[in-house]
Design a protein around this motif. Structure first.
Motif, PDB file in Angstrom:
ATOM      1  N   MET A   1       7.799  11.362   0.074  1.00  0.00           N
ATOM      2  CA  MET A   1       7.428  10.900  -1.237  1.00  0.00           C
ATOM      3  C   MET A   1       8.481   9.901  -1.714  1.00  0.00           C
ATOM      4  O   MET A   1       9.677  10.130  -1.550  1.00  0.00           O
ATOM      5  CB  MET A   1       7.344  12.093  -2.190  1.00  0.00           C
ATOM      6  CG  MET A   1       6.513  11.780  -3.388  1.00  0.00           C
ATOM      7  SD  MET A   1       6.182  13.159  -4.508  1.00  0.00           S
ATOM      8  CE  MET A   1       5.389  14.355  -3.488  1.00  0.00           C
ATOM      9  N   ALA A   2       8.038   8.817  -2.299  1.00  0.00           N
ATOM     10  CA  ALA A   2       8.954   7.775  -2.778  1.00  0.00           C
ATOM     11  C   ALA A   2       8.813   7.610  -4.281  1.00  0.00           C
ATOM     12  O   ALA A   2       7.765   7.907  -4.860  1.00  0.00           O
ATOM     13  CB  ALA A   2       8.660   6.460  -2.075  1.00  0.00           C
ATOM     14  N   ASP A  25       1.741   8.188  -1.712  1.00  0.00           N
ATOM     15  CA  ASP A  25       1.308   7.088  -0.859  1.00  0.00           C
ATOM     16  C   ASP A  25       0.879   5.903  -1.730  1.00  0.00           C
ATOM     17  O   ASP A  25       0.929   5.967  -2.955  1.00  0.00           O
ATOM     18  CB  ASP A  25       0.171   7.524   0.082  1.00  0.00           C
ATOM     19  CG  ASP A  25      -1.057   8.057  -0.639  1.00  0.00           C
ATOM     20  OD1 ASP A  25      -1.237   7.783  -1.859  1.00  0.00           O
ATOM     21  OD2 ASP A  25      -1.859   8.742   0.006  1.00  0.00           O
ATOM     22  N   ALA A  26       0.451   4.835  -1.070  1.00  0.00           N
ATOM     23  CA  ALA A  26       0.065   3.610  -1.783  1.00  0.00           C
ATOM     24  C   ALA A  26      -1.120   3.846  -2.711  1.00  0.00           C
ATOM     25  O   ALA A  26      -1.170   3.289  -3.811  1.00  0.00           O
ATOM     26  CB  ALA A  26      -0.262   2.504  -0.776  1.00  0.00           C
ATOM     27  N   ASP A  27      -2.064   4.670  -2.304  1.00  0.00           N
ATOM     28  CA  ASP A  27      -3.218   4.947  -3.159  1.00  0.00           C
ATOM     29  C   ASP A  27      -2.798   5.669  -4.436  1.00  0.00           C
ATOM     30  O   ASP A  27      -3.338   5.408  -5.504  1.00  0.00           O
ATOM     31  CB  ASP A  27      -4.260   5.767  -2.394  1.00  0.00           C
ATOM     32  CG  ASP A  27      -5.573   5.827  -3.136  1.00  0.00           C
ATOM     33  OD1 ASP A  27      -6.069   4.754  -3.558  1.00  0.00           O
ATOM     34  OD2 ASP A  27      -6.106   6.945  -3.318  1.00  0.00           O
ATOM     35  N   HIS A  28      -1.819   6.530  -4.336  1.00  0.00           N
ATOM     36  CA  HIS A  28      -1.296   7.229  -5.511  1.00  0.00           C
ATOM     37  C   HIS A  28      -0.658   6.231  -6.481  1.00  0.00           C
ATOM     38  O   HIS A  28      -0.864   6.314  -7.701  1.00  0.00           O
ATOM     39  CB  HIS A  28      -0.292   8.291  -5.065  1.00  0.00           C
ATOM     40  CG  HIS A  28       0.179   9.188  -6.161  1.00  0.00           C
ATOM     41  ND1 HIS A  28       1.231  10.040  -5.988  1.00  0.00           N
ATOM     42  CD2 HIS A  28      -0.226   9.375  -7.443  1.00  0.00           C
ATOM     43  CE1 HIS A  28       1.445  10.708  -7.111  1.00  0.00           C
ATOM     44  NE2 HIS A  28       0.572  10.306  -8.002  1.00  0.00           N
ATOM     45  N   VAL A  58       3.438  -3.588 -13.699  1.00  0.00           N
ATOM     46  CA  VAL A  58       4.055  -4.049 -12.470  1.00  0.00           C
ATOM     47  C   VAL A  58       4.806  -2.856 -11.892  1.00  0.00           C
ATOM     48  O   VAL A  58       5.678  -2.281 -12.558  1.00  0.00           O
ATOM     49  CB  VAL A  58       5.022  -5.229 -12.705  1.00  0.00           C
ATOM     50  CG1 VAL A  58       5.706  -5.621 -11.407  1.00  0.00           C
ATOM     51  CG2 VAL A  58       4.283  -6.407 -13.311  1.00  0.00           C
ATOM     52  N   VAL A  59       4.443  -2.487 -10.681  1.00  0.00           N
ATOM     53  CA  VAL A  59       5.064  -1.333 -10.039  1.00  0.00           C
ATOM     54  C   VAL A  59       6.163  -1.825  -9.099  1.00  0.00           C
ATOM     55  O   VAL A  59       5.932  -2.700  -8.274  1.00  0.00           O
ATOM     56  CB  VAL A  59       4.027  -0.505  -9.252  1.00  0.00           C
ATOM     57  CG1 VAL A  59       4.674   0.742  -8.676  1.00  0.00           C
ATOM     58  CG2 VAL A  59       2.831  -0.150 -10.132  1.00  0.00           C
ATOM     59  N   ARG A  60       7.353  -1.236  -9.267  1.00  0.00           N
ATOM     60  CA  ARG A  60       8.501  -1.580  -8.432  1.00  0.00           C
ATOM     61  C   ARG A  60       8.896  -0.381  -7.576  1.00  0.00           C
ATOM     62  O   ARG A  60       8.741   0.764  -7.985  1.00  0.00           O
ATOM     63  CB  ARG A  60       9.717  -1.932  -9.290  1.00  0.00           C
ATOM     64  CG  ARG A  60       9.580  -3.164 -10.121  1.00  0.00           C
ATOM     65  CD  ARG A  60      10.834  -3.408 -10.965  1.00  0.00           C
ATOM     66  NE  ARG A  60      10.988  -2.409 -12.026  1.00  0.00           N
ATOM     67  CZ  ARG A  60      11.980  -1.532 -12.119  1.00  0.00           C
ATOM     68  NH1 ARG A  60      12.943  -1.495 -11.210  1.00  0.00           N
ATOM     69  NH2 ARG A  60      12.035  -0.669 -13.123  1.00  0.00           N
ATOM     70  N   ASN A  61       9.437  -0.676  -6.400  1.00  0.00           N
ATOM     71  CA  ASN A  61       9.966   0.391  -5.553  1.00  0.00           C
ATOM     72  C   ASN A  61      11.442   0.626  -5.901  1.00  0.00           C
ATOM     73  O   ASN A  61      11.970   0.011  -6.833  1.00  0.00           O
ATOM     74  CB  ASN A  61       9.759   0.081  -4.066  1.00  0.00           C
ATOM     75  CG  ASN A  61      10.489  -1.158  -3.608  1.00  0.00           C
ATOM     76  OD1 ASN A  61      11.399  -1.664  -4.262  1.00  0.00           O
ATOM     77  ND2 ASN A  61      10.084  -1.679  -2.460  1.00  0.00           N
TER      78      ASN A  61
END
Length: 90
Positions: A1-2, A25-28, A58-61
């Motif tokens: 999980m990230a 994941d990316a879909d989440h 805007v989603v950032r990692n």
């Protein structure tokens, strides 16, 4: 999980997400961005009263790199200029 950070641009202000959220994941990530937009816009649209408004997530990692963006736009207009409910009819 990230962990991902969901920054908000509401057309007037930029609100960075200082806490973030763990996503499996990316879909989440995508679903969370989609879920956030209507919540943000719900009150803002009627409070501002403008017929053109846009809201962006805007989603950032964890490296602060943008990985996903989503925008919700509201656009309203009168069909006929003389048909506004508050204007007297001739």
């Amino acid at each position: 999980m990230a962990r991902y950070y969901f920054d908000i641009h509401d057309g007037r202000a930029f609100v960075p997400d200082p806490i973030g959220q763990d996503c499996v994941d990316a879909d989440h990530v995508r679903r969370e961005a989609m879920r956030a937009l209507p919540e943000i816009a719900r009150d803002a649209i009627s409070q501002r009263g403008a017929d053109a408004q846009a809201f962006k997530v805007v989603v950032r990692n964890t490296d602060s790199a943008a990985v996903y963006t989503a925008t919700l736009t509201f656009s309203g207009s009168w069909v006929s200029p003389g048909e506004r409910p508050d204007e007297p009819t001739p």
